[in-house]
Design a protein around this motif. Structure first.
Motif, PDB file in Angstrom:
ATOM      1  N   ARG A 208      -4.856   0.773  -3.495  1.00  0.00           N
ATOM      2  CA  ARG A 208      -3.744   0.530  -3.108  1.00  0.00           C
ATOM      3  C   ARG A 208      -3.014   1.551  -2.766  1.00  0.00           C
ATOM      4  NH1 ARG A 208      -6.534  -3.190  -2.223  1.00  0.00           N
ATOM      5  NH2 ARG A 208      -6.293  -5.279  -3.212  1.00  0.00           N
TER       6      ARG A 208
ATOM      7  N   LEU B  29      -4.619   0.766   9.266  1.00  0.00           N
ATOM      8  CA  LEU B  29      -3.463   1.237   7.942  1.00  0.00           C
ATOM      9  C   LEU B  29      -3.135   2.673   8.540  1.00  0.00           C
ATOM     10  CD1 LEU B  29      -2.132   1.207   5.342  1.00  0.00           C
ATOM     11  CD2 LEU B  29      -4.650   2.030   4.699  1.00  0.00           C
TER      12      LEU B  29
ATOM     13  N   ASN C  69      -6.543  -6.355   7.686  1.00  0.00           N
ATOM     14  CA  ASN C  69      -6.382  -5.556   8.299  1.00  0.00           C
ATOM     15  C   ASN C  69      -7.484  -4.557   8.042  1.00  0.00           C
ATOM     16  OD1 ASN C  69      -4.291  -6.506   9.655  1.00  0.00           O
ATOM     17  ND2 ASN C  69      -2.810  -5.208   8.935  1.00  0.00           N
ATOM     18  N   THR C  70      -7.688  -3.503   8.894  1.00  0.00           N
ATOM     19  CA  THR C  70      -8.547  -2.392   8.729  1.00  0.00           C
ATOM     20  C   THR C  70      -8.116  -1.076   8.557  1.00  0.00           C
ATOM     21  OG1 THR C  70      -8.863  -1.864  11.165  1.00  0.00           O
ATOM     22  CG2 THR C  70     -10.340  -3.533  10.653  1.00  0.00           C
ATOM     23  N   VAL C  71      -9.015  -0.008   8.199  1.00  0.00           N
ATOM     24  CA  VAL C  71      -8.532   1.180   7.787  1.00  0.00           C
ATOM     25  C   VAL C  71      -7.959   1.636   8.907  1.00  0.00           C
ATOM     26  CG1 VAL C  71      -9.546   3.444   7.043  1.00  0.00           C
ATOM     27  CG2 VAL C  71     -10.189   1.316   5.758  1.00  0.00           C
TER      28      VAL C  71
ATOM     29  N   PRO D  41      -4.403  -8.114   4.185  1.00  0.00           N
ATOM     30  CA  PRO D  41      -5.669  -7.771   3.455  1.00  0.00           C
ATOM     31  C   PRO D  41      -6.705  -7.876   4.663  1.00  0.00           C
ATOM     32  CG  PRO D  41      -5.066  -9.693   2.281  1.00  0.00           C
ATOM     33  CD  PRO D  41      -3.955  -9.542   3.315  1.00  0.00           C
TER      34      PRO D  41
ATOM     35  N   LEU E 105       0.924  -1.189   0.241  1.00  0.00           N
ATOM     36  CA  LEU E 105       0.004   0.217  -0.061  1.00  0.00           C
ATOM     37  C   LEU E 105       0.782   1.158  -0.009  1.00  0.00           C
ATOM     38  CD1 LEU E 105      -2.539  -1.249   2.624  1.00  0.00           C
ATOM     39  CD2 LEU E 105      -2.778  -1.439   0.291  1.00  0.00           C
TER      40      LEU E 105
ATOM     41  N   LYS F 173     -12.294  -3.446   5.941  1.00  0.00           N
ATOM     42  CA  LYS F 173     -11.251  -4.083   5.607  1.00  0.00           C
ATOM     43  C   LYS F 173     -10.568  -3.653   4.486  1.00  0.00           C
ATOM     44  CE  LYS F 173     -12.121  -7.728   8.438  1.00  0.00           C
ATOM     45  NZ  LYS F 173     -11.376  -8.316   9.632  1.00  0.00           N
ATOM     46  N   LEU F 174      -9.204  -3.868   4.352  1.00  0.00           N
ATOM     47  CA  LEU F 174      -8.340  -3.519   3.185  1.00  0.00           C
ATOM     48  C   LEU F 174      -8.783  -3.935   2.068  1.00  0.00           C
ATOM     49  CD1 LEU F 174      -5.222  -2.727   4.945  1.00  0.00           C
ATOM     50  CD2 LEU F 174      -6.597  -1.155   4.497  1.00  0.00           C
TER      51      LEU F 174
ATOM     52  N   LEU G 111     -11.741  -2.400  -0.227  1.00  0.00           N
ATOM     53  CA  LEU G 111     -11.542  -1.237  -0.860  1.00  0.00           C
ATOM     54  C   LEU G 111     -11.278  -1.149  -2.271  1.00  0.00           C
ATOM     55  CD1 LEU G 111      -9.500   0.429   1.958  1.00  0.00           C
ATOM     56  CD2 LEU G 111     -11.781   0.597   1.703  1.00  0.00           C
TER      57      LEU G 111
END
Length: 167
Positions: free
Chosen positions: A134, A85, A80-82, A78, A61, A127-128, A131
């Motif tokens: 990237r 991040l 993981n959450t926003v 993938p 990312l 979740k990433l 979305l």
């Protein structure tokens, strides 16, 4: 002497006219019997009916932080959450001592957007992998809460801002 020269030319892939022979790896792409079937990612010779579904394990990312010169590069799961991040991007930015300095290192003081031109921020619980993008943009929230207030001391001298810029 002649036999060793010709065997050397054969190993180098040079034909008797002096030009290079096409690589032999092309045959492996055409003939399915040559493909190594022991790997998990290889399709079966019967048309790929039993192909294994590919699952992402890591995402690369790029996160641009407002007023920063370059993006922060992160490798995350993938799942993981926003919010995770944002936290990781802020931690890396502070750890690398990038300029300009952030007003706060608290990840709750920042929002994640798809770009600097999008007005809607992303939900922290999302979740990433869902979305579909990237590259992201992090900017401070427009709130006036005391926890997100400037942590750096302000000075009345404009020269100190210039010195901070050059550091």
């Amino acid at each position: 002497m002649r036999s060793s020269l010709s065997s050397r030319n054969r190993r180098a892939g040079i034909t008797m006219h002096g030009s290079r022979a096409p690589p032999r790896l092309v045959v492996a792409h055409i003939n399915p019997a040559v493909i190594d079937m022991s790997t998990e990612n290889a399709a079966t010779a019967s048309g790929g009916a039993h192909e294994k579904e590919h699952k992402l394990t890591k995402l690369l990312l790029n996160v641009n932080i407002q007023n920063s010169l370059g993006p922060v590069h992160l490798v995350m799961s993938p799942e993981n959450t926003v919010g995770e991040l944002i936290k990781a991007a802020i931690e890396i930015y502070v750890k690398e001592k990038r300029r300009p300095l952030l007003s706060s290192s608290d990840p709750l003081c920042y929002q994640l957007h798809f770009s600097q031109f999008s007005l809607e921020s992303l939900k922290r619980e999302e979740k990433l992998v869902n979305l579909g993008c990237r590259s992201f943009f992090v900017c401070p929230k427009a709130s006036t809460s005391s926890s997100c207030a400037k942590a750096t001391p302000t000075s009345s001298l404009p020269l100190t801002k210039l010195m901070d810029f050059f550091l």
